[in-house]
Design a protein around this motif. Sequence first.
Motif, PDB file in Angstrom:
ATOM      1  N   LEU A  28       0.829  -1.103   0.200  1.00 38.57           N
ATOM      2  CA  LEU A  28       0.034   0.020  -0.032  1.00 38.57           C
ATOM      3  C   LEU A  28       0.737   1.252   0.043  1.00 38.57           C
ATOM      4  O   LEU A  28       0.660   2.175  -0.709  1.00 38.57           O
ATOM      5  N   ASP A  29       2.058   1.430   0.873  1.00 35.23           N
ATOM      6  CA  ASP A  29       2.868   2.495   0.814  1.00 35.23           C
ATOM      7  C   ASP A  29       3.394   2.804  -0.345  1.00 35.23           C
ATOM      8  O   ASP A  29       3.502   4.080  -0.749  1.00 35.23           O
ATOM      9  N   THR A  30       3.817   1.830  -1.022  1.00 34.82           N
ATOM     10  CA  THR A  30       4.470   2.122  -2.349  1.00 34.82           C
ATOM     11  C   THR A  30       3.556   2.831  -3.488  1.00 34.82           C
ATOM     12  O   THR A  30       3.750   3.670  -3.941  1.00 34.82           O
ATOM     13  N   VAL A  31       2.121   2.102  -3.201  1.00 39.11           N
ATOM     14  CA  VAL A  31       1.424   2.543  -4.252  1.00 39.11           C
ATOM     15  C   VAL A  31       0.935   3.892  -4.108  1.00 39.11           C
ATOM     16  O   VAL A  31       0.838   4.829  -4.952  1.00 39.11           O
ATOM     17  N   LEU A  32       0.606   4.388  -2.718  1.00 40.05           N
ATOM     18  CA  LEU A  32       0.199   5.766  -2.453  1.00 40.05           C
ATOM     19  C   LEU A  32       1.581   6.604  -2.697  1.00 40.05           C
ATOM     20  O   LEU A  32       1.307   8.099  -3.188  1.00 40.05           O
ATOM     21  N   ALA A  33       2.779   6.370  -2.482  1.00 36.22           N
ATOM     22  CA  ALA A  33       3.830   7.309  -2.826  1.00 36.22           C
ATOM     23  C   ALA A  33       3.931   7.430  -4.245  1.00 36.22           C
ATOM     24  O   ALA A  33       4.176   8.534  -4.796  1.00 36.22           O
ATOM     25  N   ALA A  90       1.227   9.769  -5.293  1.00 35.37           N
ATOM     26  CA  ALA A  90       1.378  11.131  -4.930  1.00 35.37           C
ATOM     27  C   ALA A  90       2.556  11.748  -5.622  1.00 35.37           C
ATOM     28  O   ALA A  90       2.387  13.167  -5.794  1.00 35.37           O
ATOM     29  N   ALA A  91       3.679  11.091  -6.110  1.00 39.97           N
ATOM     30  CA  ALA A  91       4.659  11.757  -7.015  1.00 39.97           C
ATOM     31  C   ALA A  91       4.291  12.107  -8.253  1.00 39.97           C
ATOM     32  O   ALA A  91       5.094  12.505  -9.101  1.00 39.97           O
ATOM     33  N   ARG A  92       3.054  11.636  -8.651  1.00 37.27           N
ATOM     34  CA  ARG A  92       2.754  11.896  -9.958  1.00 37.27           C
ATOM     35  C   ARG A  92       2.971  13.032 -10.753  1.00 37.27           C
ATOM     36  O   ARG A  92       2.767  14.030  -9.842  1.00 37.27           O
ATOM     37  N   PRO A  93       2.959  13.417 -12.224  1.00 40.74           N
ATOM     38  CA  PRO A  93       2.953  14.813 -12.600  1.00 40.74           C
ATOM     39  C   PRO A  93       1.523  15.532 -11.984  1.00 40.74           C
ATOM     40  O   PRO A  93       0.583  15.088 -11.794  1.00 40.74           O
ATOM     41  N   PRO A  94       1.744  17.029 -11.709  1.00 42.84           N
ATOM     42  CA  PRO A  94       0.885  17.558 -10.856  1.00 42.84           C
ATOM     43  C   PRO A  94      -0.548  17.719 -11.605  1.00 42.84           C
ATOM     44  O   PRO A  94      -1.277  17.760 -11.099  1.00 42.84           O
TER      45      PRO A  94
END
Lengths: 203, 203
Positions: A147-152, A155-159
Amino acid sequence: MSESPEKDERHRSRMQRKKAVVDEKIAQAQGEQGVFLVHSGNGKGKSSSAFGMVARALGHGMRVGVVQFIKGAASTGEEAFFRRFPEEVSFHVMGEGFTWETQDRQRDIAKAQAAWGIARQLLNDPQVGLVVLDELNIALKHGYLELDTVLADIAARPPMQHVVATGRGVLPAMVEAADTVTEMGLVKHAFKAGIKAQKGVEF
Amino acid sequence: MSESPEKDERHRSRMQRKKAVVDEKIAQAQGEQGVFLVHSGNGKGKSSSAFGMVARALGHGMRVGVVQFIKGAASTGEEAFFRRFPEEVSFHVMGEGFTWETQDRQRDIAKAQAAWGIARQLLNDPQVGLVVLDELNIALKHGYLELDTVLADIAARPPMQHVVATGRGVLPAMVEAADTVTEMGLVKHAFKAGIKAQKGVEF
């Protein structure tokens, strides 16, 4: 269908008040950013709504990436249709049918991890305006992905990139992270009335 | 992500039972017929799910008719996209924006009635495999159309044709008549967090 002027006037007055409320809300909401959506629940429409968003994005000239985490052993209508546009839609079917068809947890995990590798590439690409992570919620619920990897990664995708994750049994942390969450609730299903899955509706 | 053989075996056993239940249900549901679906509720996805079904139907080589009863003053992404396929999709935008924009009840009624005239033609055409009646529920809720006429025309359609009606505030008689009803519930909306309507998501 009344022709009464009083009813028309009441309608006009009510609609004027409603317009004022809607206009005020629109004026307040000015942030421009990519939106993270979740479609969950036991009803129909989680995936098809995401595919409707694909059509919408294509209508705006956006590029789209699709990763199917679980479904896809059978070629669906959406897949057949959106594969007509290889320049605009990058379509990846990674799962091998529902997990109760394969009954092999280690293989499900390996497939889900490979699918996430593709998803991460799409989530890193600012040329991609919309990423559909179809049935991601199920892969997370079964613990096939961290889950943490997926959420990170989300969250880090292009704005300006939009993401939509579908599937029943969404984890609370996904609801927390998402901007918009819809619960598709089952009110009534043709299946229960003895109508089998129909082409163009279920697949 | 555990590697424990016990967990894998429990998973396998649970999935085997689940497969048996699903296979039994599929065996029982053998009716071949067009399905009448309703998408209602306050959440997102009512229309986009219907447009996902359009993509699905096109993937199966079906012809599709779309009538938009209320929305459509602004050209949406879906409209722009599906108008690329005039041989396969017959797309009719009959409304003039939300009723709180027009504030003219008699004009709304006239537009809704004209839209139903188009819908009836599609519901009479056995070459059309899927008819989308977008925001029909709102037109019915406001009394712009006769409920009995609408239900009779839907009931009299070709037996293999699918119909999907969208919009919040669905009338109980529509739920009663439908085969499959989904309530799209609002859990959380980006709009409320100050993010304005985004291209590819809201329009």
